[in-house]
Each structure stands twice: as structure tokens, then as C-alpha cells.
Design a protein around this motif. Structure first.
Motif, PDB file in Angstrom:
ATOM      1  N   ILE A 377       0.867  -1.179   0.000  1.00 18.21           N
ATOM      2  CA  ILE A 377       0.000   0.000   0.000  1.00 18.21           C
ATOM      3  C   ILE A 377       0.899   1.223   0.000  1.00 18.21           C
ATOM      4  O   ILE A 377       1.689   1.428   0.929  1.00 18.21           O
ATOM      5  N   LEU A 378       0.794   2.017  -1.053  1.00 16.09           N
ATOM      6  CA  LEU A 378       1.591   3.233  -1.174  1.00 16.09           C
ATOM      7  C   LEU A 378       0.774   4.420  -0.682  1.00 16.09           C
ATOM      8  O   LEU A 378      -0.303   4.714  -1.219  1.00 16.09           O
ATOM      9  N   LEU A 379       1.283   5.083   0.372  1.00 14.23           N
ATOM     10  CA  LEU A 379       0.621   6.263   0.910  1.00 14.23           C
ATOM     11  C   LEU A 379       1.287   7.522   0.358  1.00 14.23           C
ATOM     12  O   LEU A 379       2.509   7.580   0.227  1.00 14.23           O
ATOM     13  N   GLU A 380       0.464   8.491   0.055  1.00 14.49           N
ATOM     14  CA  GLU A 380       0.964   9.767  -0.436  1.00 14.49           C
ATOM     15  C   GLU A 380       0.074  10.878   0.108  1.00 14.49           C
ATOM     16  O   GLU A 380      -1.119  10.939  -0.176  1.00 14.49           O
ATOM     17  N   LYS A 381       0.664  11.723   0.966  1.00 18.66           N
ATOM     18  CA  LYS A 381      -0.053  12.858   1.569  1.00 18.66           C
ATOM     19  C   LYS A 381      -1.344  12.429   2.259  1.00 18.66           C
ATOM     20  O   LYS A 381      -2.383  13.075   2.148  1.00 18.66           O
ATOM     21  N   GLY A 382      -1.275  11.292   2.967  1.00 17.96           N
ATOM     22  CA  GLY A 382      -2.403  10.864   3.789  1.00 17.96           C
ATOM     23  C   GLY A 382      -3.495  10.109   3.073  1.00 17.96           C
ATOM     24  O   GLY A 382      -4.560   9.853   3.654  1.00 17.96           O
ATOM     25  N   ILE A 383      -3.279   9.723   1.847  1.00 22.03           N
ATOM     26  CA  ILE A 383      -4.269   8.927   1.124  1.00 22.03           C
ATOM     27  C   ILE A 383      -3.565   7.744   0.459  1.00 22.03           C
ATOM     28  O   ILE A 383      -2.340   7.737   0.307  1.00 22.03           O
ATOM     29  N   ILE A 384      -4.363   6.737   0.067  1.00 17.28           N
ATOM     30  CA  ILE A 384      -3.794   5.581  -0.624  1.00 17.28           C
ATOM     31  C   ILE A 384      -3.610   5.939  -2.090  1.00 17.28           C
ATOM     32  O   ILE A 384      -4.576   6.225  -2.807  1.00 17.28           O
ATOM     33  N   SER A 385      -2.355   5.921  -2.520  1.00 12.83           N
ATOM     34  CA  SER A 385      -2.059   6.248  -3.908  1.00 12.83           C
ATOM     35  C   SER A 385      -2.137   5.009  -4.788  1.00 12.83           C
ATOM     36  O   SER A 385      -2.690   5.054  -5.887  1.00 12.83           O
ATOM     37  N   GLU A 386      -1.604   3.882  -4.284  1.00  9.55           N
ATOM     38  CA  GLU A 386      -1.660   2.625  -5.026  1.00  9.55           C
ATOM     39  C   GLU A 386      -1.797   1.473  -4.045  1.00  9.55           C
ATOM     40  O   GLU A 386      -1.312   1.543  -2.915  1.00  9.55           O
ATOM     41  N   ASP A 387      -2.453   0.392  -4.496  1.00 11.65           N
ATOM     42  CA  ASP A 387      -2.708  -0.766  -3.632  1.00 11.65           C
ATOM     43  C   ASP A 387      -2.663  -2.020  -4.500  1.00 11.65           C
ATOM     44  O   ASP A 387      -3.401  -2.136  -5.480  1.00 11.65           O
ATOM     45  N   GLY A 388      -1.781  -2.970  -4.142  1.00 16.73           N
ATOM     46  CA  GLY A 388      -1.687  -4.209  -4.904  1.00 16.73           C
ATOM     47  C   GLY A 388      -0.416  -4.942  -4.542  1.00 16.73           C
ATOM     48  O   GLY A 388       0.335  -4.529  -3.648  1.00 16.73           O
ATOM     49  N   SER A 389      -0.157  -6.036  -5.223  1.00 11.73           N
ATOM     50  CA  SER A 389       1.085  -6.767  -4.979  1.00 11.73           C
ATOM     51  C   SER A 389       2.247  -6.020  -5.619  1.00 11.73           C
ATOM     52  O   SER A 389       2.058  -5.137  -6.463  1.00 11.73           O
ATOM     53  N   HIS A 390       3.454  -6.396  -5.214  1.00 14.49           N
ATOM     54  CA  HIS A 390       4.651  -5.750  -5.756  1.00 14.49           C
ATOM     55  C   HIS A 390       4.698  -5.897  -7.278  1.00 14.49           C
ATOM     56  O   HIS A 390       4.942  -4.914  -8.001  1.00 14.49           O
ATOM     57  N   ALA A 391       4.411  -7.099  -7.765  1.00 11.62           N
ATOM     58  CA  ALA A 391       4.470  -7.357  -9.208  1.00 11.62           C
ATOM     59  C   ALA A 391       3.421  -6.532  -9.947  1.00 11.62           C
ATOM     60  O   ALA A 391       3.692  -5.970 -11.024  1.00 11.62           O
ATOM     61  N   GLU A 392       2.212  -6.458  -9.384  1.00 15.40           N
ATOM     62  CA  GLU A 392       1.141  -5.689 -10.036  1.00 15.40           C
ATOM     63  C   GLU A 392       1.489  -4.207 -10.126  1.00 15.40           C
ATOM     64  O   GLU A 392       1.273  -3.571 -11.165  1.00 15.40           O
ATOM     65  N   LEU A 393       2.025  -3.677  -9.056  1.00 14.77           N
ATOM     66  CA  LEU A 393       2.345  -2.249  -9.047  1.00 14.77           C
ATOM     67  C   LEU A 393       3.529  -1.924  -9.943  1.00 14.77           C
ATOM     68  O   LEU A 393       3.578  -0.856 -10.566  1.00 14.77           O
ATOM     69  N   ILE A 394       4.485  -2.845 -10.028  1.00 16.33           N
ATOM     70  CA  ILE A 394       5.612  -2.647 -10.946  1.00 16.33           C
ATOM     71  C   ILE A 394       5.108  -2.667 -12.388  1.00 16.33           C
ATOM     72  O   ILE A 394       5.534  -1.862 -13.236  1.00 16.33           O
ATOM     73  N   HIS A 395       4.178  -3.568 -12.653  1.00 16.12           N
ATOM     74  CA  HIS A 395       3.634  -3.694 -14.008  1.00 16.12           C
ATOM     75  C   HIS A 395       2.873  -2.435 -14.435  1.00 16.12           C
ATOM     76  O   HIS A 395       2.878  -2.061 -15.611  1.00 16.12           O
ATOM     77  N   LYS A 396       2.240  -1.760 -13.467  1.00 16.23           N
ATOM     78  CA  LYS A 396       1.495  -0.538 -13.773  1.00 16.23           C
ATOM     79  C   LYS A 396       2.412   0.612 -14.179  1.00 16.23           C
ATOM     80  O   LYS A 396       1.995   1.548 -14.861  1.00 16.23           O
ATOM     81  N   LYS A 397       3.664   0.524 -13.767  1.00 20.28           N
ATOM     82  CA  LYS A 397       4.663   1.556 -14.066  1.00 20.28           C
ATOM     83  C   LYS A 397       4.166   2.956 -13.700  1.00 20.28           C
ATOM     84  O   LYS A 397       4.282   3.905 -14.474  1.00 20.28           O
ATOM     85  N   SER A 398       3.644   3.047 -12.493  1.00 18.15           N
ATOM     86  CA  SER A 398       3.155   4.340 -12.017  1.00 18.15           C
ATOM     87  C   SER A 398       4.046   4.824 -10.872  1.00 18.15           C
ATOM     88  O   SER A 398       5.265   4.645 -10.910  1.00 18.15           O
ATOM     89  N   LYS A 399       3.465   5.382  -9.815  1.00 19.96           N
ATOM     90  CA  LYS A 399       4.240   6.009  -8.743  1.00 19.96           C
ATOM     91  C   LYS A 399       5.110   5.016  -7.991  1.00 19.96           C
ATOM     92  O   LYS A 399       6.263   5.307  -7.672  1.00 19.96           O
ATOM     93  N   TYR A 400       4.570   3.830  -7.690  1.00 22.84           N
ATOM     94  CA  TYR A 400       5.367   2.818  -6.976  1.00 22.84           C
ATOM     95  C   TYR A 400       6.546   2.362  -7.831  1.00 22.84           C
ATOM     96  O   TYR A 400       7.666   2.175  -7.322  1.00 22.84           O
ATOM     97  N   TYR A 401       6.314   2.217  -9.102  1.00 28.10           N
ATOM     98  CA  TYR A 401       7.388   1.811 -10.023  1.00 28.10           C
ATOM     99  C   TYR A 401       8.545   2.809  -9.976  1.00 28.10           C
ATOM    100  O   TYR A 401       9.713   2.440  -9.903  1.00 28.10           O
ATOM    101  N   HIS A 402       8.208   4.086 -10.010  1.00 27.91           N
ATOM    102  CA  HIS A 402       9.245   5.117  -9.994  1.00 27.91           C
ATOM    103  C   HIS A 402       9.920   5.188  -8.618  1.00 27.91           C
ATOM    104  O   HIS A 402      11.109   5.504  -8.522  1.00 27.91           O
ATOM    105  N   LEU A 403       9.154   4.884  -7.543  1.00 30.91           N
ATOM    106  CA  LEU A 403       9.739   4.865  -6.205  1.00 30.91           C
ATOM    107  C   LEU A 403      10.775   3.752  -6.095  1.00 30.91           C
ATOM    108  O   LEU A 403      11.854   3.947  -5.514  1.00 30.91           O
ATOM    109  N   VAL A 404      10.454   2.588  -6.665  1.00 31.04           N
ATOM    110  CA  VAL A 404      11.395   1.463  -6.646  1.00 31.04           C
ATOM    111  C   VAL A 404      12.599   1.752  -7.534  1.00 31.04           C
ATOM    112  O   VAL A 404      13.756   1.489  -7.172  1.00 31.04           O
ATOM    113  N   LYS A 405      12.324   2.347  -8.680  1.00 32.47           N
ATOM    114  CA  LYS A 405      13.391   2.610  -9.634  1.00 32.47           C
ATOM    115  C   LYS A 405      14.429   3.585  -9.112  1.00 32.47           C
ATOM    116  O   LYS A 405      15.618   3.437  -9.343  1.00 32.47           O
ATOM    117  N   TYR A 406      13.951   4.588  -8.347  1.00 35.58           N
ATOM    118  CA  TYR A 406      14.876   5.618  -7.853  1.00 35.58           C
ATOM    119  C   TYR A 406      15.230   5.422  -6.403  1.00 35.58           C
ATOM    120  O   TYR A 406      15.916   6.211  -5.842  1.00 35.58           O
TER     121      TYR A 406
END
Length: 406
Positions: A377-406
């Protein structure tokens, strides 16, 4: 009788100054003591920054301030005592002068004057002793007021919290539209909602200030929501006894406290009543602390404390083993392995993920933990930004993907 109003006036005139001076002296002493303790606890940082001179000057200023406040208080007491003694001397002189006039006019005898003067001393001395208690009584009153600020703090336990969690029910966690703010600051959590099924292993990730630790403290009712409700099973935690709640949900902070005593005492603190030696051995093995403990001079009877005897990583593992020995079905680990090396952390995380019938919530900055759990569960400014398994969130290539990448 004439001396009564005079003494009363002297006492009354010094009541406000004594109260103010006592307050100032005690506040100054408190500041000085706090600075000394703070500098002792942070001595390594002071030495590392070569700021010994700055720290010494700060304490020196506070010590001088305390001496000035103490001197002013003692000076006021001395002035009051001088006034009282001067008053007593004047009254005695007046009595002798009037008595001498009466003796000269043959209205009383010398013996009567001596007797009256002696009786006057027996009367005024106890009265003055009572008056002399004023400074001590006012000091005690001010000290009592300061103590009451601590002792009369309202208890966190409320009569409305009368329920207990049902042992047989699955302890699902439901956070329903919860908001929270510290004082008059902005909301840390904004209409936050989430459901965590019993037995799930999840990771809360996000940048600092996103509300992860705040959510953890809400779940164990260290703080109460500004709005919304939190349910454990079907029970709202605002109606559940806090001690009972914390027997089912355990919060382990990043910097756990180690109490002075043996390792065994620290391990069994808060443990269930029927804890056996096998339970202790299993807990320290899961926390990968068994070898460290057995290599110590007296093994489990080795004396340790918060101030020394163990490294940060060892303290975290002792605290984790202590948490595992509790009867809690829900564990919230707030950066509880941050002081460990990667290999040891990986081993401990694998051990924790193998536990059945326990919900574990990892609050983590190291995303290696997020790779292993069932749900991220990725929190951003007090709300849930993304929710899912690690593989699912990496596949979405959204905020969690960029957090892992950097």
C-alpha cells in the motif's frame, strides 16, 4: 493584639512575590536539569560535532540564571525576616517604654512589668514561628501545583471503553473514512479507508510524512481519529478497552526501549502467562537473536540497559522477539529492522512471513520488504495512492514503479 495586623500585613505583602519567585526558581532548575540530562544522553553527538564549548556555555548560562533566581528568593526571605525582627524589636521597646512610664507613675510595680514582658515573649515566639512557615508553605504549594500538572493528567482510559475483543472472531482490520490532524495542523490522513483481512502480510510504503506511523498509532489507539471509525472484527475500537486492544495489536517502533535488567527479563516483559522456555527459544530464533544471546557472558541472564550493552540492531532483535512472545495476533512493525544488515533483515522477514494466524503490517522504507509481502500500500499525503502486490504495481509503471526505480 496590636501586633497581629502588623504581622498579617507583612505576610500578605510577601505572598505574591514568594509565589512568583518560587515559580521562577523551580522553572529555572527544571530547565537546567533537562539540559544536563540531554547533554549527557547526547554526549557522542556533542563530541562528534566538537560543540563541547557551545554546550558548556548554554548550561553555564542556565546555571547562572538559576543562581540568580535562587538568590532573589533567598534575598526576599531575608528581607521579610529582617522586617519581622525589626517589628518585634519595636514592639518590645514600646512595651518597655510604656511599662517604664507606668512604673514611674506607680500604676504598676517593676515585678509586674518584668512578668508582663516575660509573658509577652512566651506569646509572641510561637506566633512568630507559625509566621516563619510562610516561605516553606508557599514553596510546598508551588511544588505541589507543578507536580499536579503531571499527576492530574486525565487518564487515557475512558468509561465508554468497556468492551473486549472476541478471541474467536477473525480480527480483520477496517479503517473507515478516517481523518487525523495534530493540533491545528493540516490533516495527516484524509478520509482514509482500508480493509486488511486477518492473516495478511502487508507493507505500508511512502515518503516521510505520508501518514504511515500515524495510521499505526491510530490502530493501537495511542491517538484517536479526528473523524471516521476503526473496526477490529466487528467492534469499533473506540468502545474497546485499550489494554485489551493492545493485547491483540502490538506496535513495535523503530527505536524500541530496552529496560535495565537481564535479557530474559526484557524478553518476557508483556509475554503471555503460560510462556515456556521453548516459546522463548522459538521467538529468539525467529528474530535471529539466539546466537548473539548465547555468546554473551551470562547468556539470557546478561544484564543490559538502554544506555549500553547492545548495538541498535541487537536491541531491535530483542524487541522483535519480545513482540513475538506476546499474545498479539496483529503485529505492526514500524521500521523495526532498519538497523540490521541486509542479510539478517532478509532472514528475519522470511521468518515473519512464514508465521500463520498473524496479521503483520510492515512500515518500511526499504522496498526489499515490499517485494516479499502479499500486498503493498503506497501512501501519499495521507491517502492511498496505489494498492496491490509488488508485481502488479511494478507492471502498472506508475508512482510505486518510480519509487522502486529511484
Amino acid at each position: 493584639p496590636i501586633s497581629f495586623p502588623i504581622y498579617f500585613l507583612i505576610v500578605y505583602c510577601f505572598m505574591k512575590p514568594f509565589e512568583r519567585l518560587n515559580q521562577e526558581q523551580m522553572a529555572s532548575n527544571e530547565t537546567l536539569s533537562s539540559s544536563i540530562i540531554e547533554d549527557i544522553n547526547g554526549i557522542e553527538t556533542i563530541k562528534s560535532l566538537t560543540s563541547e564549548k557551545t554546550s558548556y556555555q548554554k548550561i553555564d548560562r542556565e546555571f547562572v540564571d538559576y543562581l540568580k533566581k535562587s538568590f532573589a528568593h533567598q534575598k526576599s526571605e531575608a528581607i521579610q525576616n529582617s522586617i519581622k525582627q525589626a517589628t518585634q524589636l519595636i514592639i518590645n521597646v514600646l512595651v518597655l517604654w510604656l511599662g517604664a512610664k507606668l512604673v514611674i507613675s506607680n500604676q504598676i510595680s517593676v515585678g509586674q512589668l518584668v512578668t508582663y514582658n516575660a509573658l509577652l515573649g512566651y506569646f509572641t515566639e510561637p506566633f512568630q514561628n507559625i509566621i516563619n512557615l510562610q516561605a516553606k508553605l508557599q514553596t510546598a504549594t508551588v511544588a505541589n501545583q507543578r507536580l499536579n500538572k503531571v499527576y492530574l493528567v486525565k487518564s487515557e482510559f475512558k468509561k465508554s471503553e468497556s468492551q473486549e475483543l472476541h478471541h474467536n472472531n477473525p480480527h480483520n482490520i477496517i479503517v473507515d473514512d478516517v481523518s487525523y490532524q495534530y493540533g491545528y495542523q493540516k490533516n495527516i490522513l484524509h478520509h482514509f479507508s482500508i480493509k486488511i483481512p486477518f492473516g495478511e502480510k502487508i507493507a505500508l510504503v511512502g515518503v516521510s510524512g505520508s501518514g504511515k506511523s500515524t495510521l499505526a498509532k491510530l490502530l493501537v489507539h495511542f491517538i484517536s481519529p479526528s473523524a471516521g471509525n476503526i473496526f477490529i472484527g466487528e467492534q469499533n475500537i473506540k468502545h474497546v478497552q485499550r489494554q485489551n486492544l493492545r493485547q491483540h495489536i502490538l506496535y513495535l517502533p523503530q527505536n524500541p526501549y530496552i529496560f535495565t535488567g537481564s535479557i530474559l527479563d526484557n524478553l518476557t516483559l508483556g509475554a503471555r502467562e503460560n510462556t515456556t522456555q521453548e516459546d522463548i527459544l522459538k521467538a529468539v530464533e525467529l528474530a535471529d537473536s539466539k546466537d548473539d544471546i548465547e555468546n554473551m557472558p551470562q547468556s539470557y541472564q546478561t544484564e543490559i540497559s538502554e544506555e549500553g550493552g547492545m548495538s541498535g540492531g541487537q536491541k531491535q532483535r530483542i524487541a522483535l522477539a519480545r513482540a513475538l512472545l506476546s499474545n498479539s495476533q496483529i503485529l505492526i512493525l514500524d521500521e523495526s529492522t532498519s538497523n540490521l544488515d541486509v542479510a539478517t533483515e532478509k532472514k528475519i522477514i522470511d521468518n515473519l512471513l512464514s508465521l500463520k494466524n498473524k496479521t503483520i503490517i510492515f512500515i518500511a522504507h526499504r522496498l526489499t520488504i515490499a517485494e516479499k509481502v502479499q500486498r503493498v500500500i503506497l501512501l501519499e499525503k495521507g491517502i492511498i495512492s496505489e494498492d496491490g502486490s509488488h508485481a502488479e504495481l511494478i507492471h502498472k509503471k506508475s508512482k510505486y514503479y518510480h519509487l522502486v526505480k529511484y
